[in-house]
Design a protein around this motif. Sequence first.
Motif, PDB file in Angstrom:
ATOM      1  N   PHE A   1       0.838  -1.203   0.000  1.00  0.00           N
ATOM      2  CA  PHE A   1       0.000   0.000   0.000  1.00  0.00           C
ATOM      3  C   PHE A   1       0.872   1.251   0.000  1.00  0.00           C
ATOM      4  CE2 PHE A   1      -2.482   3.456   1.649  1.00  0.00           C
ATOM      5  CZ  PHE A   1      -3.718   3.282   1.053  1.00  0.00           C
ATOM      6  N   THR A   2       1.875   1.270   0.863  1.00  0.00           N
ATOM      7  CA  THR A   2       2.750   2.436   0.969  1.00  0.00           C
ATOM      8  C   THR A   2       3.521   2.683  -0.323  1.00  0.00           C
ATOM      9  OG1 THR A   2       2.970   2.011   3.342  1.00  0.00           O
ATOM     10  CG2 THR A   2       4.585   3.492   2.346  1.00  0.00           C
ATOM     11  N   ALA A   3       3.992   1.610  -0.959  1.00  0.00           N
ATOM     12  CA  ALA A   3       4.738   1.762  -2.219  1.00  0.00           C
ATOM     13  C   ALA A   3       3.866   2.400  -3.297  1.00  0.00           C
ATOM     14  CB  ALA A   3       5.272   0.406  -2.684  1.00  0.00           C
ATOM     15  N   ILE A   4       2.677   1.856  -3.512  1.00  0.00           N
ATOM     16  CA  ILE A   4       1.791   2.381  -4.561  1.00  0.00           C
ATOM     17  C   ILE A   4       1.355   3.814  -4.245  1.00  0.00           C
ATOM     18  CG2 ILE A   4      -0.476   2.117  -5.665  1.00  0.00           C
ATOM     19  CD1 ILE A   4       1.278  -0.021  -6.679  1.00  0.00           C
ATOM     20  N   ALA A   5       0.927   4.048  -3.008  1.00  0.00           N
ATOM     21  CA  ALA A   5       0.449   5.385  -2.635  1.00  0.00           C
ATOM     22  C   ALA A   5       1.587   6.410  -2.711  1.00  0.00           C
ATOM     23  CB  ALA A   5      -0.156   5.355  -1.236  1.00  0.00           C
ATOM     24  N   SER A   6       2.781   6.034  -2.302  1.00  0.00           N
ATOM     25  CA  SER A   6       3.922   6.952  -2.349  1.00  0.00           C
ATOM     26  C   SER A   6       4.281   7.323  -3.778  1.00  0.00           C
ATOM     27  CB  SER A   6       5.145   6.331  -1.670  1.00  0.00           C
ATOM     28  OG  SER A   6       4.894   6.115  -0.311  1.00  0.00           O
TER      29      SER A   6
ATOM     30  N   GLY B   1     -12.196   0.561 -15.430  1.00  0.00           N
ATOM     31  CA  GLY B   1     -13.290   0.652 -16.405  1.00  0.00           C
ATOM     32  C   GLY B   1     -14.528   1.282 -15.810  1.00  0.00           C
ATOM     33  N   VAL B   2     -14.862   0.894 -14.572  1.00  0.00           N
ATOM     34  CA  VAL B   2     -16.033   1.467 -13.906  1.00  0.00           C
ATOM     35  C   VAL B   2     -15.813   2.957 -13.634  1.00  0.00           C
ATOM     36  CG1 VAL B   2     -17.353   1.443 -11.743  1.00  0.00           C
ATOM     37  CG2 VAL B   2     -16.794  -0.713 -12.884  1.00  0.00           C
ATOM     38  N   GLU B   3     -14.624   3.305 -13.136  1.00  0.00           N
ATOM     39  CA  GLU B   3     -14.341   4.707 -12.808  1.00  0.00           C
ATOM     40  C   GLU B   3     -14.472   5.616 -14.024  1.00  0.00           C
ATOM     41  OE1 GLU B   3     -10.808   7.634 -11.086  1.00  0.00           O
ATOM     42  OE2 GLU B   3     -10.409   5.493 -11.228  1.00  0.00           O
ATOM     43  N   PHE B   4     -14.026   5.150 -15.173  1.00  0.00           N
ATOM     44  CA  PHE B   4     -14.028   5.996 -16.368  1.00  0.00           C
ATOM     45  C   PHE B   4     -15.169   5.668 -17.335  1.00  0.00           C
ATOM     46  CE2 PHE B   4      -9.731   6.321 -14.707  1.00  0.00           C
ATOM     47  CZ  PHE B   4      -9.616   7.697 -14.615  1.00  0.00           C
ATOM     48  N   GLY B   5     -16.146   4.875 -16.868  1.00  0.00           N
ATOM     49  CA  GLY B   5     -17.341   4.609 -17.659  1.00  0.00           C
ATOM     50  C   GLY B   5     -17.090   3.806 -18.928  1.00  0.00           C
ATOM     51  N   GLN B   6     -16.134   2.933 -18.909  1.00  0.00           N
ATOM     52  CA  GLN B   6     -15.818   2.119 -20.080  1.00  0.00           C
ATOM     53  C   GLN B   6     -16.615   0.818 -20.047  1.00  0.00           C
ATOM     54  OE1 GLN B   6     -11.611   1.574 -19.476  1.00  0.00           O
ATOM     55  NE2 GLN B   6     -11.075   3.438 -20.564  1.00  0.00           N
TER      56      GLN B   6
ATOM     57  N   ILE C   1      -2.324  11.446  -7.840  1.00  0.00           N
ATOM     58  CA  ILE C   1      -3.284  10.881  -6.884  1.00  0.00           C
ATOM     59  C   ILE C   1      -4.696  11.038  -7.424  1.00  0.00           C
ATOM     60  CG2 ILE C   1      -4.291  11.155  -4.591  1.00  0.00           C
ATOM     61  CD1 ILE C   1      -1.544  11.785  -3.551  1.00  0.00           C
ATOM     62  N   GLY C   2      -5.449   9.971  -7.334  1.00  0.00           N
ATOM     63  CA  GLY C   2      -6.844   9.953  -7.759  1.00  0.00           C
ATOM     64  C   GLY C   2      -7.522   8.744  -7.117  1.00  0.00           C
ATOM     65  N   TRP C   3      -8.760   8.492  -7.527  1.00  0.00           N
ATOM     66  CA  TRP C   3      -9.448   7.313  -7.004  1.00  0.00           C
ATOM     67  C   TRP C   3      -8.689   6.043  -7.323  1.00  0.00           C
ATOM     68  CZ3 TRP C   3     -12.617   7.370  -3.246  1.00  0.00           C
ATOM     69  CH2 TRP C   3     -13.448   8.466  -3.047  1.00  0.00           C
ATOM     70  N   PHE C   4      -8.047   6.026  -8.496  1.00  0.00           N
ATOM     71  CA  PHE C   4      -7.283   4.836  -8.889  1.00  0.00           C
ATOM     72  C   PHE C   4      -6.127   4.575  -7.926  1.00  0.00           C
ATOM     73  CE2 PHE C   4      -5.781   8.460 -11.284  1.00  0.00           C
ATOM     74  CZ  PHE C   4      -4.419   8.453 -11.027  1.00  0.00           C
ATOM     75  N   THR C   5      -5.611   5.621  -7.266  1.00  0.00           N
ATOM     76  CA  THR C   5      -4.556   5.417  -6.269  1.00  0.00           C
ATOM     77  C   THR C   5      -5.086   4.544  -5.145  1.00  0.00           C
ATOM     78  OG1 THR C   5      -3.606   7.588  -6.750  1.00  0.00           O
ATOM     79  CG2 THR C   5      -2.980   6.558  -4.664  1.00  0.00           C
ATOM     80  N   LEU C   6      -6.293   4.835  -4.707  1.00  0.00           N
ATOM     81  CA  LEU C   6      -6.875   4.072  -3.605  1.00  0.00           C
ATOM     82  C   LEU C   6      -7.100   2.616  -3.991  1.00  0.00           C
ATOM     83  CD1 LEU C   6      -8.023   4.044  -0.758  1.00  0.00           C
ATOM     84  CD2 LEU C   6     -10.237   4.696  -1.724  1.00  0.00           C
TER      85      LEU C   6
ATOM     86  N   THR D   1      -5.845   0.872  -6.579  1.00  0.00           N
ATOM     87  CA  THR D   1      -4.629   0.140  -6.961  1.00  0.00           C
ATOM     88  C   THR D   1      -3.785  -0.166  -5.725  1.00  0.00           C
ATOM     89  OG1 THR D   1      -3.444   2.188  -7.503  1.00  0.00           O
ATOM     90  CG2 THR D   1      -4.503   1.022  -9.328  1.00  0.00           C
ATOM     91  N   ALA D   2      -3.704   0.788  -4.797  1.00  0.00           N
ATOM     92  CA  ALA D   2      -2.942   0.551  -3.561  1.00  0.00           C
ATOM     93  C   ALA D   2      -3.595  -0.540  -2.719  1.00  0.00           C
ATOM     94  CB  ALA D   2      -2.809   1.843  -2.771  1.00  0.00           C
ATOM     95  N   LEU D   3      -4.918  -0.507  -2.621  1.00  0.00           N
ATOM     96  CA  LEU D   3      -5.609  -1.551  -1.850  1.00  0.00           C
ATOM     97  C   LEU D   3      -5.500  -2.925  -2.521  1.00  0.00           C
ATOM     98  CD1 LEU D   3      -8.805   0.278  -0.563  1.00  0.00           C
ATOM     99  CD2 LEU D   3      -6.914  -0.635   0.805  1.00  0.00           C
ATOM    100  N   ALA D   4      -5.598  -2.961  -3.838  1.00  0.00           N
ATOM    101  CA  ALA D   4      -5.473  -4.241  -4.543  1.00  0.00           C
ATOM    102  C   ALA D   4      -4.080  -4.830  -4.345  1.00  0.00           C
ATOM    103  CB  ALA D   4      -5.776  -4.069  -6.039  1.00  0.00           C
ATOM    104  N   TYR D   5      -3.050  -3.998  -4.472  1.00  0.00           N
ATOM    105  CA  TYR D   5      -1.684  -4.507  -4.277  1.00  0.00           C
ATOM    106  C   TYR D   5      -1.449  -4.857  -2.811  1.00  0.00           C
ATOM    107  CZ  TYR D   5       2.534  -5.451  -6.890  1.00  0.00           C
ATOM    108  OH  TYR D   5       3.539  -6.082  -7.563  1.00  0.00           O
TER     109      TYR D   5
END
Length: 192
Positions: A52-57, A118-123, A65-70, A72-76
């Motif tokens: 989490f720290t690596a991705i967020a940093s 895909g959900v975040e960007f409506g794809q 930083i955006g929603w994808f940060t949250l 992607t950091a949580l997934a990793y």
Amino acid sequence: MKLSDLVKFAVLLFTTILARLLQFFPNLEPIMPTMLPTAKRYGALAGFVFSFTAIASISFITGTIGWFTLYTALAYALVGFFAGLYFKRFKRVGAKHYAGFAVAGILFYDIVTAGLFGVEFGQDLVLTYFAQIPFTAFHLLTVIPVVLLSPLIEKHFLENKELDYAFEKFFRFTLLKHEEPAPSPVKRFELD
């Protein structure tokens, strides 16, 4: 966790973030080969925090930083958490364990983050996952050779008793001005 373990954790985390920022080859994976031995040695929570720290940093430093940060950091972070649980099952862990988990971890991470992206960007999700295939294939091709560094990181850095002693001596004696630590527990062999 001992002081030397905290220092090792921080050094690996800093090195990972720096490698990610300086990478010259797209999609080269520096987090997995350092997170896996960290999660093995220190457990599931350490794997979670490290990832989490690596991705967020990285997102923070690059100003992305955006929603994808949250997500992607949580997934990793979940990959790191499950790595700690996975490696706990084995007495001895070798390159095949690291490589096998890396493949499963990358697949999990790419499937989850692609869907959320895909959900975040409506794809359209079918198109999103279809477009994800070459990215994931390249991700897998680059992670396997790099993750073979994991056993070396584990053996020569995380399990290095002389390094433990050096870190303890430096921080306790030099920075904290405490008494000199006991001699190194590592036996040295000398030729007479």
